[in-house]
Motif scaffolding. Structure first.
Motif, PDB file in Angstrom:
ATOM      1  N   THR A  33     -16.498  -5.315  42.596  1.00 50.86           N
ATOM      2  CA  THR A  33     -15.532  -6.166  43.433  1.00 50.86           C
ATOM      3  C   THR A  33     -16.436  -7.130  44.724  1.00 50.86           C
ATOM      4  N   GLN A  34     -17.632  -6.615  44.689  1.00 46.92           N
ATOM      5  CA  GLN A  34     -18.605  -7.247  45.703  1.00 46.92           C
ATOM      6  C   GLN A  34     -20.109  -7.007  45.126  1.00 46.92           C
ATOM      7  N   ARG A  35     -20.733  -7.957  44.977  1.00 48.82           N
ATOM      8  CA  ARG A  35     -21.994  -8.045  44.336  1.00 48.82           C
ATOM      9  C   ARG A  35     -23.106  -7.673  45.402  1.00 48.82           C
ATOM     10  N   PHE A  36     -24.183  -6.470  45.161  1.00 53.48           N
ATOM     11  CA  PHE A  36     -25.303  -6.467  46.117  1.00 53.48           C
ATOM     12  C   PHE A  36     -25.833  -7.741  46.670  1.00 53.48           C
ATOM     13  N   GLY A  37     -25.877  -7.849  47.914  1.00 50.32           N
ATOM     14  CA  GLY A  37     -26.563  -9.030  48.489  1.00 50.32           C
ATOM     15  C   GLY A  37     -25.599 -10.133  49.030  1.00 50.32           C
ATOM     16  N   GLU A  38     -24.414  -9.803  48.535  1.00 46.23           N
ATOM     17  CA  GLU A  38     -23.427 -10.758  48.975  1.00 46.23           C
ATOM     18  C   GLU A  38     -22.815 -10.374  50.276  1.00 46.23           C
ATOM     19  N   ILE A  39     -22.113 -11.375  50.985  1.00 44.25           N
ATOM     20  CA  ILE A  39     -21.761 -10.838  52.352  1.00 44.25           C
ATOM     21  C   ILE A  39     -20.272 -11.154  52.306  1.00 44.25           C
ATOM     22  N   VAL A  40     -19.233 -10.114  52.663  1.00 39.11           N
ATOM     23  CA  VAL A  40     -17.819 -10.708  52.960  1.00 39.11           C
ATOM     24  C   VAL A  40     -17.842 -11.136  54.324  1.00 39.11           C
ATOM     25  N   LYS A  41     -17.345 -12.175  54.724  1.00 41.82           N
ATOM     26  CA  LYS A  41     -17.151 -12.604  55.931  1.00 41.82           C
ATOM     27  C   LYS A  41     -16.010 -11.968  56.836  1.00 41.82           C
ATOM     28  N   LEU A  42     -16.449 -11.356  57.900  1.00 37.28           N
ATOM     29  CA  LEU A  42     -15.550 -10.552  58.594  1.00 37.28           C
ATOM     30  C   LEU A  42     -15.368 -11.192  60.026  1.00 37.28           C
ATOM     31  N   PRO A  43     -14.311 -11.023  60.803  1.00 36.64           N
ATOM     32  CA  PRO A  43     -13.982 -11.559  62.099  1.00 36.64           C
ATOM     33  C   PRO A  43     -14.771 -11.034  63.057  1.00 36.64           C
ATOM     34  N   ASN A  44     -16.152 -10.847  63.199  1.00 39.14           N
ATOM     35  CA  ASN A  44     -17.049 -10.166  64.032  1.00 39.14           C
ATOM     36  C   ASN A  44     -17.926 -11.322  65.034  1.00 39.14           C
ATOM     37  N   GLY A  45     -17.521 -12.462  64.831  1.00 35.24           N
ATOM     38  CA  GLY A  45     -18.178 -13.466  65.761  1.00 35.24           C
ATOM     39  C   GLY A  45     -19.727 -13.882  65.082  1.00 35.24           C
ATOM     40  N   LEU A  46     -20.359 -13.523  63.985  1.00 39.03           N
ATOM     41  CA  LEU A  46     -21.647 -13.687  63.544  1.00 39.03           C
ATOM     42  C   LEU A  46     -21.465 -14.691  62.129  1.00 39.03           C
ATOM     43  N   SER A  47     -22.455 -15.538  61.811  1.00 40.34           N
ATOM     44  CA  SER A  47     -22.270 -16.235  60.949  1.00 40.34           C
ATOM     45  C   SER A  47     -22.575 -15.620  59.732  1.00 40.34           C
ATOM     46  N   ASP A 169     -27.877 -11.186  67.131  1.00 45.58           N
ATOM     47  CA  ASP A 169     -27.140  -9.962  66.713  1.00 45.58           C
ATOM     48  C   ASP A 169     -27.619  -8.867  67.422  1.00 45.58           C
ATOM     49  N   PRO A 170     -27.101  -8.663  68.862  1.00 48.50           N
ATOM     50  CA  PRO A 170     -27.241  -7.414  69.578  1.00 48.50           C
ATOM     51  C   PRO A 170     -26.948  -6.122  69.232  1.00 48.50           C
ATOM     52  N   GLY A 171     -25.866  -6.137  68.255  1.00 49.56           N
ATOM     53  CA  GLY A 171     -25.389  -5.023  67.721  1.00 49.56           C
ATOM     54  C   GLY A 171     -26.412  -4.232  66.789  1.00 49.56           C
ATOM     55  N   SER A 172     -26.988  -4.879  65.925  1.00 52.45           N
ATOM     56  CA  SER A 172     -28.131  -4.519  65.028  1.00 52.45           C
ATOM     57  C   SER A 172     -29.307  -4.162  65.843  1.00 52.45           C
ATOM     58  N   ASN A 173     -29.517  -5.045  66.775  1.00 50.74           N
ATOM     59  CA  ASN A 173     -30.785  -4.868  67.511  1.00 50.74           C
ATOM     60  C   ASN A 173     -30.723  -3.390  68.263  1.00 50.74           C
ATOM     61  N   ASP A 174     -29.537  -2.991  68.794  1.00 49.79           N
ATOM     62  CA  ASP A 174     -29.074  -1.758  69.308  1.00 49.79           C
ATOM     63  C   ASP A 174     -29.608  -0.633  68.437  1.00 49.79           C
ATOM     64  N   VAL A 175     -28.918  -0.773  67.255  1.00 50.79           N
ATOM     65  CA  VAL A 175     -29.246   0.179  66.076  1.00 50.79           C
ATOM     66  C   VAL A 175     -30.684   0.534  65.963  1.00 50.79           C
ATOM     67  N   PHE A 176     -31.473  -0.680  65.862  1.00 45.71           N
ATOM     68  CA  PHE A 176     -32.944  -0.575  65.605  1.00 45.71           C
ATOM     69  C   PHE A 176     -33.368   0.217  66.905  1.00 45.71           C
TER      70      PHE A 176
END
Length: 203
Positions: A33-47, A169-176
């Protein structure tokens, strides 16, 4: 007792129909239903571009973290020597810490609209951590291997944190930083203290 004229008798379901409604349908066709590497655009304010770049960095860290997690369990089972009890318990404690990181990384990937790596074969193809031998090694070698794996993840996490921060993407920065970096820095400290000159742990 008299029955009301407005009361209708309960509808009867034939046994054949009833069985079909509860019978599992195992004839499901395989498809993605979704290939690896593809992005499903969600309403998260990020491109989509930012999400795709962050997901790639997170998946690399995820593959390395799963490898380190499993290396801890291997050494937990195989450790021997005078410090067996200490290392046996520490390896399992660190394993649990890496389990938490795996979930944090995978969930971050999914909430960015990506697909998290999961299967052992995919992890083995992706990780950059050297594969240990199947057999048992001295405790000191186990510690050295784990320390090297931690350092690899630490260096990668710092580089990834800087990249996702610059991309917005500060959210991912926080995870790292808050999760991956701090957990691995703490664990590698505990490991290397067992390799000081006064330690009985030698190869």
């Amino acid at each position: 007792m008299a029955t009301s004229k407005n009361t209708k008798p309960a509808a009867r379901t034939s046994p054949a129909r009833s069985n079909q409604e509860v019978k599992p349908d195992l004839d499901q066709k395989s498809h993605e239903t979704q290939r690896f590497g593809e992005i499903v655009k969600l309403p998260n304010g990020l491109s989509e571009k930012v999400c795709k770049e962050s997901v790639a960095l997170l998946n690399q860290c995820l593959a390395d973290t799963i490898t380190l997690r499993d290396m801890y369990k291997k050494h937990h089972w195989q450790v021997v020597g005078p410090t067996f009890n200490q290392l046996h318990l520490m390896y399992d404690q660190h394993y649990e810490g890496q389990v938490l990181l795996v979930d944090i990384l995978a969930e971050r990937i999914q909430l960015l609209g990506g697909i998290a790596l999961a299967m052992a074969a995919d992890i083995a193809e992706t990780t950059k951590i050297a594969r240990p031998p199947r057999g048992r090694e001295p405790a000191a070698v186990q510690l050295r291997r784990l320390a090297e794996a931690h350092e690899h993840i630490i260096v990668g996490a710092r580089e990834a944190a800087e990249k996702v921060d610059k991309s917005g993407d500060p959210g991912s920065n926080d995870v790292f930083v808050s999760n991956v970096l701090r957990t691995n820095e703490l664990q590698v400290w505990f490991l290397t203290e067992h390799l000081v000159a006064a330690s009985p742990v030698t190869a």
